[in-house]
Design a protein around this motif. Structure first.
Motif, mmCIF file in Angstrom:
data_model
loop_
_atom_site.group_PDB
_atom_site.id
_atom_site.type_symbol
_atom_site.label_atom_id
_atom_site.label_comp_id
_atom_site.label_asym_id
_atom_site.label_seq_id
_atom_site.Cartn_x
_atom_site.Cartn_y
_atom_site.Cartn_z
ATOM 1 N N ARG A 75 45.588 -122.791 -0.536
ATOM 2 C CA ARG A 75 44.948 -121.474 -0.609
ATOM 3 C C ARG A 75 44.061 -121.238 0.624
ATOM 4 O O ARG A 75 43.975 -120.118 1.138
ATOM 5 N N GLN A 76 43.422 -122.287 1.121
ATOM 6 C CA GLN A 76 42.456 -122.147 2.208
ATOM 7 C C GLN A 76 43.077 -122.297 3.598
ATOM 8 O O GLN A 76 42.533 -121.804 4.579
ATOM 9 N N ASN A 77 44.230 -122.990 3.701
ATOM 10 C CA ASN A 77 44.823 -123.278 5.003
ATOM 11 C C ASN A 77 46.295 -122.893 5.036
ATOM 12 O O ASN A 77 47.006 -123.040 4.042
ATOM 13 N N LYS A 78 46.749 -122.431 6.191
ATOM 14 C CA LYS A 78 48.149 -122.045 6.331
ATOM 15 C C LYS A 78 49.042 -123.240 6.637
ATOM 16 O O LYS A 78 50.256 -123.196 6.408
ATOM 17 N N ILE A 79 48.457 -124.305 7.161
ATOM 18 C CA ILE A 79 49.245 -125.471 7.540
ATOM 19 C C ILE A 79 48.402 -126.720 7.311
ATOM 20 O O ILE A 79 47.189 -126.716 7.513
ATOM 21 N N GLY A 80 49.042 -127.794 6.861
ATOM 22 C CA GLY A 80 48.282 -129.015 6.632
ATOM 23 C C GLY A 80 49.124 -130.111 6.013
ATOM 24 O O GLY A 80 50.311 -129.958 5.730
ATOM 25 N N MET A 81 48.473 -131.249 5.820
ATOM 26 C CA MET A 81 49.113 -132.422 5.232
ATOM 27 C C MET A 81 48.136 -133.069 4.275
ATOM 28 O O MET A 81 46.963 -133.269 4.604
ATOM 29 N N ILE A 82 48.588 -133.413 3.064
ATOM 30 C CA ILE A 82 47.742 -134.042 2.055
ATOM 31 C C ILE A 82 48.333 -135.398 1.718
ATOM 32 O O ILE A 82 49.452 -135.490 1.202
ATOM 33 N N LEU A 100 49.183 -138.758 -0.272
ATOM 34 C CA LEU A 100 49.247 -139.237 -1.642
ATOM 35 C C LEU A 100 49.363 -140.758 -1.599
ATOM 36 O O LEU A 100 48.953 -141.376 -0.617
ATOM 37 N N ARG A 101 49.930 -141.354 -2.606
ATOM 38 C CA ARG A 101 50.003 -142.814 -2.665
ATOM 39 C C ARG A 101 51.234 -143.350 -1.943
ATOM 40 O O ARG A 101 52.278 -142.718 -1.896
ATOM 41 N N ASN A 102 51.056 -144.564 -1.368
ATOM 42 C CA ASN A 102 52.177 -145.318 -0.797
ATOM 43 C C ASN A 102 53.048 -144.515 0.170
ATOM 44 O O ASN A 102 54.266 -144.403 -0.014
ATOM 45 N N ASN A 103 52.414 -143.947 1.175
ATOM 46 C CA ASN A 103 53.124 -143.253 2.258
ATOM 47 C C ASN A 103 53.755 -141.924 1.857
ATOM 48 O O ASN A 103 54.526 -141.357 2.628
ATOM 49 N N TYR A 104 53.419 -141.427 0.678
ATOM 50 C CA TYR A 104 53.891 -140.089 0.307
ATOM 51 C C TYR A 104 52.850 -139.059 0.752
ATOM 52 O O TYR A 104 51.640 -139.314 0.696
ATOM 53 N N VAL A 105 53.333 -137.911 1.185
ATOM 54 C CA VAL A 105 52.444 -136.834 1.619
ATOM 55 C C VAL A 105 53.003 -135.493 1.159
ATOM 56 O O VAL A 105 54.208 -135.348 0.934
ATOM 57 N N VAL A 106 52.099 -134.534 1.022
ATOM 58 C CA VAL A 106 52.490 -133.147 0.783
ATOM 59 C C VAL A 106 52.268 -132.391 2.086
ATOM 60 O O VAL A 106 51.159 -132.375 2.619
ATOM 61 N N TYR A 107 53.324 -131.784 2.624
ATOM 62 C CA TYR A 107 53.226 -130.944 3.809
ATOM 63 C C TYR A 107 53.249 -129.484 3.375
ATOM 64 O O TYR A 107 53.970 -129.120 2.446
ATOM 65 N N PHE A 108 52.483 -128.649 4.060
ATOM 66 C CA PHE A 108 52.613 -127.216 3.816
ATOM 67 C C PHE A 108 52.481 -126.449 5.132
ATOM 68 O O PHE A 108 51.582 -126.697 5.930
ATOM 69 N N GLN A 109 53.431 -125.577 5.361
ATOM 70 C CA GLN A 109 53.439 -124.705 6.533
ATOM 71 C C GLN A 109 54.495 -123.625 6.306
ATOM 72 O O GLN A 109 55.389 -123.781 5.475
ATOM 73 N N GLU A 110 54.362 -122.522 7.017
ATOM 74 C CA GLU A 110 55.290 -121.393 6.885
ATOM 75 C C GLU A 110 55.491 -120.991 5.424
ATOM 76 O O GLU A 110 56.590 -120.690 4.983
ATOM 77 N N ASN A 111 54.382 -121.044 4.678
ATOM 78 C CA ASN A 111 54.362 -120.604 3.276
ATOM 79 C C ASN A 111 55.237 -121.464 2.362
ATOM 80 O O ASN A 111 55.643 -121.037 1.289
#
Length: 400
Positions: A262-269, A271-282
């Motif tokens: 909600r606050q950022n248009k692009i980023g990476m979060i 998670l555990r054991n080398n997992y990540v959530v990417y978000f960009q271009e909606n």
């Protein structure tokens, strides 16, 4: 208390009231069964229980699999449960059985409902299902409409001996405290709890049916943010489940994901054991980060091809760098968090360029850069040289 089942079945047996009643009923139905008992070696009576189950099986010509569990130092109940169902899976395959019968009864169902509600965590199903699949094995709970008291009466009437697990009285375990509380409930109170769970399951089924249309390989962020909190969390849980994320994830973590997108248009979060959530271009996407760390050092310019990059001394393209003698030895390595390159107006983060060019997150961690002997980045492949190496006559070309 249940109808006979056709085919071969594995019966999970502990030597206690409910499982001995289940095994006895299978014998009465003349079913083709294999007994499976796991010795966790944490109670002084465990050997005696195993011996009793074995003798009962011998008496009734039932094959009995005895499994000795390893020592679990922490989080015993969760690890024991995981081990138990892994064993069941192996025994089912070994004997080519249809699945596993476990002796969960109505009081266990109520206990699970109250335990789930007390944790306020998301669940696939409120309470226990009569049929479910765990580790690719069909699990049937044929006694789920039968109370603990009815099973006790059955064992008494049929002269079935059983053991009592003394750890069931230890109220340091949340489930045991709930179990003790249930013992004081009236039949009406128990049925009200079951009804509440049934209503909740109906509601969850409806919500999941509504959200199914939005499940894609990437989630649309605008759509996600348009939902109410309950549906946001449920959709994210469904997405992680479909993407086969192997860990549990809390409401707090899901709330943080929603806040970030909600606050950022692009980023990476992370998670555990080398997992990540990417978000960009909606779009929001779950990915597993592979280990792309590499580092290759050269004393001279060479024509080299590796898994991550190719070096050439000549090329049709002008995308390259003029490496000076004082730069050697040079190192070609993957991008690292915090990497910067010196420009005319100062240093610029490479992530800024990644963001501007909308480079997918999963490509960034393997992106090659060239570093001189002073550990200065002199070239970012596909982008630019640093201020001291800008040239129209490159002598080294690196392709990703």
């Amino acid at each position: 208390m249940f109808e006979a089942l056709k085919g071969k079945w594995v019966v999970g047996v502990s030597g206690q009231n409910d499982s001995m009643a289940l095994l006895s009923m299978c014998v009465k139905h003349q079913m083709d069964v294999v007994a499976c008992i796991i010795d966790y070696q944490i109670r002084t009576s465990s050997k005696e229980e195993v011996n009793y189950v074995q003798s009962y099986c011998d008496k009734h010509n039932i094959h009995c699999e005895v499994i000795i569990a390893p020592h679990f130092s922490k989080n015993f109940q969760a690890k024991a449960r995981d081990f138990r169902y892994r064993v069941f899976s192996q025994v089912v395959k070994k004997h080519n059985a249809n699945g596993v019968l476990v002796a969960h009864h109505k009081d266990d169902h109520i206990e699970t409902i109250l335990w789930q509600l007390s944790r306020n965590h998301r669940v696939e199903y409120v309470g226990l299902q009569k049929e479910t699949v765990i580790q690719d094995v069909l699990i049937k709970r044929v006694l789920l409409d039968v109370t603990k008291e009815q099973l006790l009466m059955y064992n008494k009437e049929n002269n079935i001996n059983f053991f009592e697990d003394e750890s069931n009285h230890d109220t340091k375990y949340t489930r045991n405290a709930i179990r003790k509380k249930i013992a004081s409930f009236s039949s009406k109170q128990k049925e009200e709890i079951i009804l509440k769970a049934k209503q909740k399951n109906t509601q969850l089924k409806k919500i999941r049916s509504e959200l199914q249309q939005y499940l894609q390989s990437k989630l649309d962020i605008t759509m996600l943010l348009s939902l109410d909190n309950e549906r946001q969390y449920e959709l994210l849980w469904m997405y992680f489940s479909k993407a086969q994320y192997p860990h549990s994830i809390s409401k707090k973590q899901l709330g943080e994901i929603v806040d970030q997108v909600r606050q950022n248009k692009i980023g990476m979060i992370p998670l555990r054991n080398n997992y990540v959530v990417y978000f960009q271009e909606n779009k929001l996407e779950l990915n597993e980060i592979n280990n792309y760390n590499y580092e290759v050092t050269f004393d001279t310019i060479k024509n080299v091809k590796t898994k991550y990059f190719t070096c050439k001394s000549e090329s049709d393209t002008l995308d390259g760098v003029c490496v000076l003698q004082e730069d050697f030895p040079i190192t070609i390595r993957n991008f690292r968090a915090g990497d910067k390159i010196k420009c005319e107006f100062g240093h610029q983060k490479i992530t800024t360029w990644f963001n501007q060019e909308k480079i997918p997150w999963f490509k960034r961690s393997s992106w090659p850069v060239i570093v001189n002997k002073n550990d200065e980045i002199i070239y970012v492949v596909g982008w630019r040289c640093d201020v001291n190496h800008s040239t129209n006559n490159p002598n080294l070309f690196v392709l990703k």
